[in-house]
Design a protein around this motif. Structure first.
Motif, short mmCIF file in Angstrom:
data_model
loop_
_atom_site.label_atom_id
_atom_site.label_comp_id
_atom_site.label_asym_id
_atom_site.label_seq_id
_atom_site.Cartn_x
_atom_site.Cartn_y
_atom_site.Cartn_z
N PRO A 168 129.31 -79.81 16.70
CA PRO A 168 130.78 -80.34 16.58
C PRO A 168 131.65 -80.85 17.25
N SER A 169 131.14 -81.57 18.45
CA SER A 169 131.59 -81.77 19.31
C SER A 169 130.94 -83.40 19.10
N ILE A 170 130.20 -83.43 18.39
CA ILE A 170 129.48 -85.17 17.95
C ILE A 170 130.60 -85.28 17.01
N ILE A 171 130.11 -84.55 15.46
CA ILE A 171 130.96 -85.60 14.57
C ILE A 171 132.67 -85.48 14.45
N ALA A 172 133.14 -84.75 15.11
CA ALA A 172 134.36 -84.76 15.97
C ALA A 172 134.82 -86.11 16.45
N SER A 173 133.92 -86.95 17.22
CA SER A 173 134.09 -87.89 18.50
C SER A 173 134.09 -89.02 17.43
N PRO A 174 135.19 -90.35 18.16
CA PRO A 174 134.97 -91.37 16.90
C PRO A 174 134.22 -92.25 17.46
N GLU A 175 133.38 -91.53 18.42
CA GLU A 175 131.76 -93.19 18.39
C GLU A 175 131.23 -92.14 17.32
N PHE A 176 130.87 -91.81 17.10
CA PHE A 176 129.47 -91.08 15.65
C PHE A 176 130.83 -92.11 14.39
N SER A 177 129.00 -91.74 13.61
CA SER A 177 129.19 -92.64 12.20
C SER A 177 128.46 -92.48 11.71
N VAL A 178 128.63 -92.00 10.17
CA VAL A 178 127.93 -91.65 9.36
C VAL A 178 127.22 -93.31 9.03
N THR A 179 126.03 -93.62 8.45
CA THR A 179 125.75 -94.48 8.19
C THR A 179 124.63 -94.00 6.64
N GLN A 180 123.99 -93.10 6.40
CA GLN A 180 123.46 -92.62 4.97
C GLN A 180 123.94 -91.03 5.12
N VAL A 181 124.32 -90.42 4.11
CA VAL A 181 124.05 -89.41 3.23
C VAL A 181 123.37 -89.05 1.89
N VAL A 182 121.87 -88.06 2.09
CA VAL A 182 120.62 -88.16 1.11
C VAL A 182 120.40 -86.70 0.98
N LEU A 183 120.57 -85.99 -0.43
CA LEU A 183 118.96 -84.97 -0.54
C LEU A 183 118.11 -85.13 -0.02
#
Length: 360
Positions: A168-183
């Motif tokens: 919860p803290s990590i994905i709310a951080s401005p330092e976190f970004s997603v590069t790819q999401v797959v199944l």
């Protein structure tokens, strides 16, 4: 005609790629939807998991092995209990109960620690303090026993027991970004695989921290808990960055709540060579424990000066006492009526005689 053949060929190619993805290959169909689900469903699921995980109690065994020899380096066992604002952690040198080394306990009024000099001695109180520490110094995390036990319970959604590094803290951080999401289908289960970047480093307040980038596999059908995570850890603000891998196995209670069964953590040196492995075995269950079990008096020691706990009688004792008193009163009244009634007639027959009947 050619355009029609081209259209058919395109459709067949799409169907073939979708079929391959269901056989174990990652597929990127609907990636925007997966990313949206991560940010929309993940935090709500983690909040629900946390609310239930506060009731987890039980035993944890930790074994560390040196690689590549696989030689057992250390072994330690813990017995954990917790409730809101309270926790206890008993540390054992082995699975033998006689190897108990020390017990750390905290409640909403004070914290204390018990230990013994050797196996032949009984537990003795070695520290009592009303200073309830919820943000201990980095070199003494054990001062916050509530946070330590909670970190174990939240391991499926936090990195390395670190509550400051939970998802919860990590994905709310401005330092976190997603590069790819797959199944991704793993062992027949459909997971959400997330590649991410973390533009941050270790700090004095958080000296051992996940940094740079990594990949995590979430289970969206079960509170979005982690199934696997590959990440980089920095050891100290100016320390080295090393790779780690964590694998999680669960069992499920009757309501489908995921309870940790085993966690394996692999540590790699700076040249990406496996140098150590940690195996954690869990025997946990959900239970409600009253706060009185986290007090000195629960262990046979006097309470600190000035500390008073309110004692409440259980509701079922009141009801039981009232029921017994009611039965006793009924027996006494019945006996008294029998003694006062006329001879040869029962209390019931006497009571139904007309009151205003005149005698001739």
């Amino acid at each position: 005609m050619k355009s029609r053949k081209k259209l058919i060929l395109t459709l067949l190619t799409m169907l073939a790629s979708l079929s391959l993805s269901r056989d174990g290959y990652a597929q990127e169909v609907g990636v925007p939807d997966l990313k949206d689900r991560l940010f929309r469903e993940g935090p709500a699921a983690w909040a629900k998991y946390s609310a239930t995980a506060i009731r987890l109690q039980g035993d944890v065994a930790e074994k560390r092995f040196a690689e590549p020899t696989k030689k057992l380096h250390s072994e330690v066992h813990f017995k954990l209990k917790q409730t809101a604002g309270c926790a206890s952690m008993a540390t054992y040198g082995s699975s033998n109960a006689e190897s108990l080394a020390h017990v750390s306990v905290a409640n909403t009024k004070y914290r204390f620690k018990m230990g013994r000099e050797d196996k032949s001695k009984s537990l003795a109180v070695v520290e009592v303090s009303t200073d309830l520490i919820d943000k201990p110094p980095p070199d003494r995390p054990g001062l916050d026993v509530v946070g330590t036990v909670k970190g174990v319970a939240l391991l499926p959604i936090a990195i390395r027991f670190n509550l400051a590094d939970d998802w919860p803290s990590i994905i709310a951080s401005p330092e976190f970004s997603v590069t790819q999401v797959v199944l991704s289908v793993e062992d027949g289960k459909e997971l959400v695989k997330v590649d991410f970047d973390l533009n941050r480093g270790a700090t004095k307040e958080n000296p051992i921290r996940m940094v740079e980038h990594g990949t995590v596999w979430f289970d969206p059908s079960s509170f979005w808990v982690m199934r696997k995570c590959i990440y980089r850890m920095q050891w100290g603000p100016d320390g080295p960055v090393k790779d780690e891998q964590s694998h999680y196995q669960y069992r499920y209670d009757k309501d489908g709540f995921p309870i940790l069964k085993e966690v394996t953590v692999m540590y790699f040196d700076r040249s990406a060579t496996l140098e150590a492995r940690k195996e954690l075995s869990f025997n946990l269950s959900l239970a409600d424990i009253p706060e009185r079990e986290f007090t000195l008096s629960a262990y046979g020691f006097p309470e600190p000066d000035g500390v008073v706990w309110q004692t409440t009688t259980r509701w079922w004792l009141w009801i039981g006492s009232a029921a017994i008193a009611s039965v006793c009163c009924g027996l006494i009244l019945a006996r008294k009526r029998r003694e006062e009634g006329p001879k040869g007639s029962s209390p019931i027959s006497a009571s139904i005689e007309p009151r205003n009947e005149r005698k001739p």
